[in-house]
Design an enzyme around this catalytic site. Structure first.
Site, PDB file in Angstrom:
ATOM      1  N   HIS A  87     -11.162  -2.757   3.907  1.00 51.95           N
ATOM      2  CA  HIS A  87     -11.216  -2.696   2.449  1.00 51.95           C
ATOM      3  C   HIS A  87     -12.022  -3.838   1.846  1.00 51.95           C
ATOM      4  CE1 HIS A  87      -9.173   0.699   0.575  1.00 51.95           C
ATOM      5  NE2 HIS A  87      -8.548   0.822   1.730  1.00 51.95           N
ATOM      6  N   PHE A  95      -1.745   6.691   4.545  1.00 50.42           N
ATOM      7  CA  PHE A  95      -1.645   5.669   3.512  1.00 50.42           C
ATOM      8  C   PHE A  95      -0.396   4.804   3.670  1.00 50.42           C
ATOM      9  CE2 PHE A  95      -4.346   8.229   0.292  1.00 50.42           C
ATOM     10  CZ  PHE A  95      -5.487   7.591   0.725  1.00 50.42           C
ATOM     11  N   HIS A  97       0.830  -1.207   0.000  1.00 48.39           N
ATOM     12  CA  HIS A  97       0.000   0.000   0.000  1.00 48.39           C
ATOM     13  C   HIS A  97       0.857   1.246   0.000  1.00 48.39           C
ATOM     14  CE1 HIS A  97      -3.362   2.676   1.386  1.00 48.39           C
ATOM     15  NE2 HIS A  97      -4.012   1.889   0.547  1.00 48.39           N
ATOM     16  N   HIS A 114      -7.430  -2.156  -5.213  1.00 49.55           N
ATOM     17  CA  HIS A 114      -7.612  -2.739  -3.884  1.00 49.55           C
ATOM     18  C   HIS A 114      -8.282  -4.115  -3.963  1.00 49.55           C
ATOM     19  CE1 HIS A 114      -6.783   1.446  -2.674  1.00 49.55           C
ATOM     20  NE2 HIS A 114      -6.331   0.906  -1.560  1.00 49.55           N
ATOM     21  N   HIS A 143     -14.792   5.373   3.147  1.00 49.74           N
ATOM     22  CA  HIS A 143     -13.435   4.808   3.087  1.00 49.74           C
ATOM     23  C   HIS A 143     -12.458   5.665   3.884  1.00 49.74           C
ATOM     24  CE1 HIS A 143      -9.469   5.407   1.041  1.00 49.74           C
ATOM     25  NE2 HIS A 143      -9.338   4.151   1.432  1.00 49.74           N
ATOM     26  N   HIS A 202      -5.110   6.106  -5.722  1.00 53.93           N
ATOM     27  CA  HIS A 202      -6.207   6.773  -5.032  1.00 53.93           C
ATOM     28  C   HIS A 202      -6.661   7.987  -5.847  1.00 53.93           C
ATOM     29  CE1 HIS A 202      -4.550   4.492  -1.595  1.00 53.93           C
ATOM     30  NE2 HIS A 202      -5.806   4.480  -1.192  1.00 53.93           N
ATOM     31  N   HIS A 262     -10.522   5.228   7.841  1.00 55.65           N
ATOM     32  CA  HIS A 262      -9.068   5.350   8.002  1.00 55.65           C
ATOM     33  C   HIS A 262      -8.739   6.323   9.133  1.00 55.65           C
ATOM     34  CE1 HIS A 262      -6.756   3.141   4.942  1.00 55.65           C
ATOM     35  NE2 HIS A 262      -7.831   3.245   4.160  1.00 55.65           N
TER      36      HIS A 262
END
Length: 623
Positions: free
Chosen positions: A390, A377, A192, A222, A356, A213, A360
């Site tokens: 995810h 990230f 990632h 993903h 999403h 992204h 996070h």
């Protein structure tokens, strides 16, 4: 005072549960603390925290159809299907764009993008995968499984003790591998970071970062990432049926962090470590706290359990239905070879920028230098919860596509060859370096996994208009300028109101089936080093009561993560909102103009907006 009501009844969350009140917002690439609202919302909800999975009907999925496509001849000249997929060395103009291609992994570099504090990071930024031995001459094209068991991905809040024991064994085996092993948890976590924090350049464009992204690559990348992660775990315990759990945050009974991810020890009696545990999580959000999908809405900090659930379900409806009528809106903006990843128009889909990102931030630890682990990230993959989170993001793609019928004529993947032929490189479960393509991810059954069904109460959580037939537009003439009379760009250092003319009025239900009425806020210029967020409202009445995501007048938000390159960096972007249902909800279909209000929330001091417009986009039903 506005109110919200829903007919749903919930049973699995204890009535005494309350959402954690957040007094301080984390400073994060996902988040900012620059704006505090002056007023709080107090709402009454006709809903209980008691919820049962059995009182909701399951979504009936229809057969998926693999999109047919034909490669353009120009790609045969530009793209090879071997390792790296070599392009010509000359940068190509946008008119000759080609699909994004992950280069030879030997070109990977240390990741430096997205760090608030690179010096004090707690995880490594050397995120490149192991380079294969010289005997490996090329990257193989991944061959999809033909005859093997289908892996069932269960809802994490409903898993059995037997499943938890299996999950623990698989994760423990992965974490026990040497760091340099491609199957080790360390190497899986670095994937990632490499793809999302500037570890790769685009093949053929050595000065252009590859970014998965903020664009239409988000969902397929993903999906492939989890696909191999899951298969590696299954192989480590010799179980070809092993499936990853999914965090069922779109269902009231699953909105809390899955319980078996907490606690340092799996078995305190034997001191056996919990392989699902991560030390760098926000302790204020541990179970039974409920995820706040409106991650940057201060008003929801005082929500009770039932209020937070109502807000979450309303936002899920907006993100999955109202603002996602077609592939362009759901998947996000195009990103093709040679594009600059920080200047993509209409760059993020509602799920990526909404739930999403919210999860996070909500899980990451604000006390860490870079909000590790989930709050950045580069470090997200180090938290086992990342893969479970995810899995549900991937499930949203499945659900969105399975919503068929006359109301959803365009719930299909992009058909552009530049999306279909975009590719990535992973180590598979046999430690072979393989290349995978977006086009091979669109039929989930070909990947041999499926999701355990779970209720979808948000399908019946359409927001309610609080200013129905308010004539707010008529009252605004003379006080608010029309868009055609404004000199753009406009600065967003304060609330901006503008009257925007619609292409037509009095659209019938049949008209709305044939075309989507969309609100575009484009040519947004911003400092890429700041987290930027502003909310967008349509025909909101300025009566002293703040509008919230629970109201139809709330169209949605624009948010952009910081890029921390060490200097002020001008970026451009855009955002799109659906108006078909919104105008019906507030009984404004006969209005020639709509009142658009942009409310700055974070980092908007130097932000400008160059275009605000409403357009009709034909649906497939129009043909």
């Amino acid at each position: 005072m506005a109110s919200f009501a829903t007919s749903s009844t919930f049973t699995a969350i204890p009535a005494t549960t309350t959402a954690t009140t957040t007094k301080r917002l984390p400073n994060s690439p996902f988040f900012s603390t620059s704006h505090q609202r002056s007023k709080k919302i107090h709402r009454s909800f006709k809903v209980s925290c008691n919820f049962s999975d059995d009182n909701q009907k399951r979504l009936e999925s229809e057969n998926l159809t693999l999109l047919e496509h034909h490669n353009l001849d120009r790609r045969n000249l530009l793209l090879g299907l071997g390792a790296g997929g070599l392009y010509t060395t000359v940068n190509l103009p946008a008119a000759l764009a080609a699909p994004i291609t992950t280069p030879d992994i030997s070109t990977c570099k240390a990741s430096i993008d997205g760090f608030i504090n690179l010096k004090d990071r707690i995880r490594t930024n050397a995120c490149c995968p192991p380079v294969p031995p010289p005997s490996v001459k090329s990257v193989k094209k991944h061959v999809l499984p033909k005859s093997e068991p289908v892996r069932l991905r269960p809802a994490a809040h409903r898993v059995t003790p037997e499943y938890i024991e299996k999950y623990q064994r698989a994760m423990a085996a992965m974490k026990a591998l040497p760091d340099e092993d491609p199957h080790s948890f360390v190497q899986q976590a670095k994937i990632h970071c490499a793809y999302c924090n500037g570890g790769y350049f685009q093949e053929g464009y050595p000065n252009k970062d590859l970014q998965v992204h903020n664009c239409w690559l988000f969902f397929p990348f993903h999906r492939w990432y989890l696909y191999f992660f899951e298969r590696i775990l299954g192989k480590l315990i010799d179980d070809p049926t092993f499936g990853l759990p999914y965090w069922n945050w779109d269902n009231p009974s699953g909105m809390s962090m899955p319980a078996f991810f907490e606690g340092k020890y799996f078995d305190p009696k034997t001191s056996e470590l919990n392989s699902a545990f991560d030390a760098f999580r926000n302790v204020e959000h541990l179970p039974p706290a409920i995820l706040n999908i409106d991650f940057n809405n201060i008003d929801s900090a005082d929500f009770t359990c039932v209020q937070q659930i109502g807000s979450n379900l309303s936002l899920m409806y907006k993100q999955m239905i109202a603002n996602s009528p077609n592939a362009a809106t759901f998947f996000g903006g195009e990103f093709k070879a040679g594009d600059n990843p920080i200047s993509i128009q209409n760059s993020k889909g509602p799920i990526e920028s909404g739930v999403h990102t919210a999860a996070h931030i909500w899980v990451g630890n604000p006390r860490m230098p870079n909000n590790e682990d989930m709050g950045n990230f580069y470090s997200s993959g180090w938290d086992p919860l990342f893969y479970t989170h995810h899995a549900n993001v991937d499930r949203m793609w499945k659900i969105w596509k399975d919503l068929k019928g006359p109301e959803y004529p365009d719930h299909n993947e992009p058909t552009d060859p530049d999306w279909l032929d975009a590719s990535y490189v992973f180590y598979d479960e046999n430690k072979e370096l393989v290349r995978v393509y977006n086009k091979d991810s669109v039929q989930m059954e070909n990947l041999h996994y499926e999701y355990e069904p779970s209720p979808l109460p948000w399908l019946k959580s359409r927001p309610v208009g609080r200013n129905k037939n308010s004539h707010v537009v008529a009252k605004s003439f003379g006080n608010v300028e029309k868009v055609e009379d404004i000199k753009f760009p406009v600065k967003l250092d304060k609330i901006v109101k503008v009257l925007v003319k619609r292409p037509t009025i009095n659209r019938s239900k049949e008209d709305k089936k044939k075309a989507y009425e969309l609100l575009y806020v484009n040519d947004i210029k911003l400092d890429g080093e700041k987290f930027v967020k502003f909310d967008v409202f349509v025909n909101d009445k300025d009566d002293g009561t703040p509008c919230s995501p629970l109201d139809s007048e709330f169209a949605g938000s624009f948010s952009q993560l910081a890029h921390f390159h060490g200097h002020k960096m001008l970026m451009s972007s855009g955002v799109t909102f659906g108006l078909n249902e919104l105008l019906d909800d507030i009984q404004a279909e006969s209005d020639e103009y709509i009142l658009v209000t942009l409310v700055p929330r974070n980092g908007c001091e130097d932000v400008t907006v160059g275009v605000i417009k409403v357009e009709l986009v034909p649906s497939t039903a129009s043909g």
